[in-house]
Each structure stands twice: as C-alpha cells, then as structure tokens.
Design an enzyme around this catalytic site. Sequence first.
Site, PDB file in Angstrom:
ATOM      1  CB  CYS A   2      -0.869   0.024   1.243  1.00  0.00           C
ATOM      2  SG  CYS A   2      -1.799  -1.496   1.455  1.00  0.00           S
ATOM      3  NE  ARG A  27       4.338   1.574  -1.558  1.00  0.00           N
ATOM      4  CZ  ARG A  27       5.515   0.988  -1.394  1.00  0.00           C
ATOM      5  NH1 ARG A  27       6.501   1.306  -2.182  1.00  0.00           N
ATOM      6  NH2 ARG A  27       5.705   0.085  -0.473  1.00  0.00           N
ATOM      7  CD1 TRP A  71      -2.773  -4.272  -4.963  1.00  0.00           C
ATOM      8  CD2 TRP A  71      -2.193  -5.734  -3.376  1.00  0.00           C
ATOM      9  NE1 TRP A  71      -2.607  -5.497  -5.556  1.00  0.00           N
ATOM     10  CE2 TRP A  71      -2.256  -6.413  -4.612  1.00  0.00           C
ATOM     11  CE3 TRP A  71      -1.853  -6.461  -2.233  1.00  0.00           C
ATOM     12  CZ2 TRP A  71      -1.989  -7.768  -4.741  1.00  0.00           C
ATOM     13  CZ3 TRP A  71      -1.587  -7.820  -2.360  1.00  0.00           C
ATOM     14  CH2 TRP A  71      -1.662  -8.455  -3.605  1.00  0.00           C
ATOM     15  N   GLY A  98       1.778  -3.206   5.255  1.00  0.00           N
ATOM     16  CA  GLY A  98       2.393  -4.416   5.819  1.00  0.00           C
ATOM     17  C   GLY A  98       1.299  -5.386   6.245  1.00  0.00           C
ATOM     18  CD  GLU A 467       9.409  -9.210 -18.609  1.00  0.00           C
ATOM     19  OE1 GLU A 467       9.178 -10.051 -17.739  1.00  0.00           O
ATOM     20  OE2 GLU A 467       9.134  -8.010 -18.473  1.00  0.00           O
ATOM     21  CE  LYS A 471       5.894  -6.318 -18.210  1.00  0.00           C
ATOM     22  NZ  LYS A 471       7.050  -6.742 -17.454  1.00  0.00           N
ATOM     23  CD  GLU A 474       2.879  -7.100 -15.760  1.00  0.00           C
ATOM     24  OE1 GLU A 474       2.672  -6.939 -14.553  1.00  0.00           O
ATOM     25  OE2 GLU A 474       4.010  -7.102 -16.260  1.00  0.00           O
ATOM     26  CG  HIS A 490       7.328 -32.432 -24.783  1.00  0.00           C
ATOM     27  ND1 HIS A 490       7.454 -33.712 -25.288  1.00  0.00           N
ATOM     28  CD2 HIS A 490       8.496 -31.799 -25.063  1.00  0.00           C
ATOM     29  CE1 HIS A 490       8.659 -33.840 -25.827  1.00  0.00           C
ATOM     30  NE2 HIS A 490       9.296 -32.695 -25.713  1.00  0.00           N
TER      31      HIS A 490
HETATM   32  C1  G6P Z   1       5.450  -6.936  -8.741  1.00  0.00           C
HETATM   33  C2  G6P Z   1       5.522  -5.980  -9.920  1.00  0.00           C
HETATM   34  C3  G6P Z   1       6.402  -6.576 -11.020  1.00  0.00           C
HETATM   35  C4  G6P Z   1       7.763  -6.934 -10.463  1.00  0.00           C
HETATM   36  C5  G6P Z   1       7.659  -7.861  -9.248  1.00  0.00           C
HETATM   37  C6  G6P Z   1       8.991  -8.014  -8.545  1.00  0.00           C
HETATM   38  O1  G6P Z   1       4.721  -8.058  -9.087  1.00  0.00           O
HETATM   39  O2  G6P Z   1       4.227  -5.714 -10.423  1.00  0.00           O
HETATM   40  O3  G6P Z   1       6.538  -5.645 -12.061  1.00  0.00           O
HETATM   41  O4  G6P Z   1       8.511  -7.575 -11.455  1.00  0.00           O
HETATM   42  O5  G6P Z   1       6.756  -7.301  -8.292  1.00  0.00           O
HETATM   43  O6  G6P Z   1       9.351  -6.778  -7.983  1.00  0.00           O
HETATM   44  P1  G6P Z   1      10.812  -6.302  -7.670  1.00  0.00           P
HETATM   45  O7  G6P Z   1      10.632  -4.925  -7.103  1.00  0.00           O
HETATM   46  O8  G6P Z   1      11.349  -7.270  -6.671  1.00  0.00           O
HETATM   47  O9  G6P Z   1      11.587  -6.311  -8.918  1.00  0.00           O
END
Ligand code: G6P
Length: 594
Positions: A2, A27, A71, A98, A467, A471, A474, A490
């Site tokens: 958050c 956040r 969140w 937290g 990746e 992308k 998401e 497979h």
């Molecule tokens: C979240 C974000 C991602 C990121 C992941 C790891 O899920 O939405 O974009 O890759 O956390 O975060 P970090 O800050 O550890 O790279």
Amino acid sequence: MCGIIGYIGKRQAQPILLGCLAKLEYRGYDSCGIALAGSSLNIHKDAVRVGELAKAAPQLEGTVGIGHTRWATHGEPSQTNAHPHCDCTAKIAVVHNGIINNYQSLRQQLTSEGHKFASETDTEVISHLIEKYYQGDLEKAVETALRDVEGSYAIIVLMAGEPKLVVARKDSPLIIGIGDRENFIASDVPAILDFTNRVVYLEDGDVGVITTDSMKIKRNGTEVTREKHKILWSAEQAQKGGYEHFMLKEIHEQPKVIRDTLVGWVPVNGVVTDFALMRDIGVESILILGCGTSYHAALVGKYIVEELVGIPVRAELASEFNYYGQIPPRTRTIVITQSGETADILIAMRRSREAGGKVIAITNVVGSTVSRIADQTIYTRAGPEISVAATKSFMAQIMVLYWLMMSYSKVDAKRLADMLLGLRQMPSKVQQVLDNEGKILECAKYLSNFENVFFIGRGINFPIALEGALKLKEISYIHAEGYAAGELKHGPFALLSGDTPVIAIVAQDNTREAMLTNIKEIKSRGAPLIVLAGEGDEAVEELADSVIRVPRIDAIYSPVINTVALQLLAYYTAKHRGCPIDFPRNLAKSVTVE
Ligand code: G6P
C-alpha cells in the site's frame, strides 16, 4: 503493497495528501483515504481511485494529516476497510502498510476488553492497541502497542489535538522528506519529489515523532540519528512527460537507461570495472534470485554466466527458493529487485546470510531495504518506474548482469572487446526498435482480438518469451504463456488452433535451426504465427504470417532488443483493448507480503 503519506507543516494538508497519494497509486489502488487533525479528526475514505476521492471530498481544514492508498489483503476493498483506521474514541487514526500476523488473537483480546471493530482489516488492531495504552503520551502508546504486534509495518499515527505525527517501521519501507518548516512521510520517494529531495530512511525498529520543524527518532527507547540523503531523481522523472501512459514513457526511456546504467562501469578504454565480491576466488557457484520480471532478468543472467563465466549457476524464484532451496558452500547469491522491498527477496537474502553466503543486490531504489541487508549493492540507474509493469528496470537489470559477468568472465580479450563495443551500441539499437514500431502496431491490433497467446523462445531468449507473455497478460488481460520452444510439442500443441496465435523469437545463434523447425510444426497445426527476427533473416518470411524485424546484434544481447519489441507489442495490444495500462487490476508495483 500500500502507499502511505503524512504531512505536517504550515500549508493546508488536504491537497498535498491527495497529490502525493495520486503519485503512490502504483503501490495499490483499490481504495484510499485521508485523515486530518484539528481538535477532532476528519476522515474521508472510499473504495475508489484517488482522483475520484479528491473530487468527492469535502474541504477538510488542517495542516497535519495522513493518507493511504490500499492494495487489499485483509478484507475486501470497501469504504469500511479503506484506511485510515480509528480507535473507539475516533481520536486516533492509523495508516499502515504491511501485514499484522497475529491480528486475530489481538482482535479477540481487544474485543473481550470492550473494543468495537469497524473493519475486517488487520490494521485496525493497531489503532485500538494505541488507544488501550494511551495515557497522555502518543509516542509511548505507539511504542507499547507495537510490542504486542507481530508482522511487518510502516505506520503513521495521527491524533486529534496533537500537532505531530508518530511513525514506525518494521520490514516495510518508510521515509521522511525534509522540507522548509514542513515534513513529509511516505512509503516511497516519488510521492514527495514535488516538495523535497532531502530524505531520511527509517530503519527497522525505529519509532519517530515528526513535527513541523523537528524529527526525533528512537530505537529501543534510545534516540538515534539517521543520515540525510539527497535524492537524485527529479520530479519530472516521476511524471508522464507528454506520454499517454507511464509504461510507454518508460519503454521509450530505455536507450537513456542503458547509457546511464553503464556509465562509469564500461570506460571507453575498454577496461571493465572490477567488482570485488564477484572476483572473490573462493566463489564456486552463483545463485540468482528474483520475482516477477526480475526473475526473468535472473534467468537471462543464468545464460550470461554460462556463456561468459562457465561456473555452475542457478536462477530461482525467491518465493520457491525460500521453502526448499539449499545454498551450497562458496556460493555467491545475487538478488535482483527493482523496488528493493519485495518480501520474498528479503526472506531469501536473510536465508543466504544465515547460511554464511555473501549477497550482492541489484536494485533501482537507493536506500531500499535490500541495500541495507546486502553485502554489496549495485544500483541500476533506471530512474523512478511508476507503471506497474516493469520495463526499463528490467533493461537496467540485465545491463548490470552483462557488465558484472564481463568483469568476472574468462573470455579472451578479442571477445571481451567485441562485447564492449556491442554494449556501447546498445542504446542506438534499442532506439531503432522504438523508431520502427509500425509492424508492431499492426500485430498488436491483430492480437487484441484473441484470448490466448503463446510466446516461444530458445536459449537466452527463452526468458524473453516468459517476459513477453507476462507483459501481455498483466496489462491486456489476454491469457499468455511463455514456453521453451522445444516443449510446445509436449502438451501445448493440443491447444493450437486458428484462435491461438504463437509469437516466436528467432535468434541468430545456435538455436535458430531448431526454432525454424518448431515454427514449421506450429504452422502445420494452423496457429497464426508472428515471428520476431533479425534484419535479413529471409527464411522466416515464408513461414510466418507476420514478421517483426529487429536490428541484428551479437546474439548474447538479443534479449535486449527482443524485449523492447515485446514490451511495445504488449502495450499497444492493451491499448487496443482499452485496458488501464499503468494500473492493471489486482496488481501492485511493490509486493511486500509473502
Ligand atoms: C510486482 C511488480 C512486477 C515486479 C515484481 C517483482 O509483481 O508488479 O513488475 O517484477 O513485483 O518486484 P521487484 O521490485 O522485486 O523487482
């Protein structure tokens, strides 16, 4: 997970709190709220985005206040569950980031003592505990309350009639921004860049009292001094700068990010900067850990180590590693994390340290928690990344991995010189991809009509297939899976049809022939095929339905340009589908819970 904000000063707090909250939305954005204190508390909160809250909010008077963008973890997003949370007297308000692990037993205890709870959140127990222990000294009450609490927290506490804010942190980030006769508290730097670039990072166990012109921080009851840092990020860097979305801006910043990240490490004379921890002669294996996109950088790192260093290397998801992973002796652990706050990474680091290993952290956030735990920290220079979907931070991470492994590598001088040249050419190669997005736009429009997509790659481009899929899923909400090309037969072949496009990455390396074979297999099963291939690779033309051309480059660097093309593809597909690109549903930029 958050975002939290606090303000105390000479100005009206409401517009400042709302402005800062809007900058913290990455956040969390399922609900938000603010509280201002005068002789009583005024709270306005709802299960809406910050912009809507700001429109609907009455004018609340006051020069001290707190805010929160949520969140949800405990309790659905709703007005009642939105922060700030109060005690029974409605005099104490708390915002929290937290998780309070023992909140159920605390809640039972407090209920039996007569406290009435309004929400389903874990946070509310903190307000009631402070109320329970309050005997005229708010700071003392907070300190005592936190002794009962197990879990992680960054909190700001506001009390009616008290011209101060009490703050505390444990395992969740919290900074104090120092202004001119005003102070700011935030979970993250971008929130306050409009007002100040002087900050203090609170450490675990700190409890502070912040007033308009003072800051007193204590740890275990003893006053401590925390260093002031100057933030080099500018306020403009955390704004859209004319782009429709942060994600597009951040994709376009990548040539600069590559330059900035390499500057100082790859001098023009060709000598690669040494890096002591990696050069430690006792190192016999490398373990690279990450989550989400940073895990994909870790996987790319594995291939780079294999090619350049040739010692055993593992790339693992921190969240999995924490439950089974063993750390052999003489292993160097590298953690990769954009935010430097991801809970699973912090746990993994502590495990590595306990096992006696040294840890190198690659992170984008100066002063983040990982930088305080790591033996050595390498900062990527991506600047603030606001879009939830990571783009430029991934790019900076893999740049660091190239540089780090080159500094450790045993390849011959000619190969090293070629690689250095390649690194210096990278920004212009990436720029070429950005300047030639016509075909990508066309493919994005086409893809936006489907609900299932496969991405395939081999070798160092297998993580790029993962990746690319991440992308796309998401931000466009299209189900996308990344696969090692050889594995499609497979199982996933059963899903191939005219409704399931496949995006194949063809690299100019020893995987090319095998990939062409895979492409033919897919084609004969009727799946639409989009191929990502280097300029001049004509063989793909007759096999693919569409070809996205990327500049030719040393194969070890092909993840860089292929990634940029796939980021644009995901972005424009999501745009066609009208998705909220920078803030995808249910996701948060920084994941501070396990
Ligand atoms: C979240 C974000 C991602 C990121 C992941 C790891 O899920 O939405 O974009 O890759 O956390 O975060 P970090 O800050 O550890 O790279």
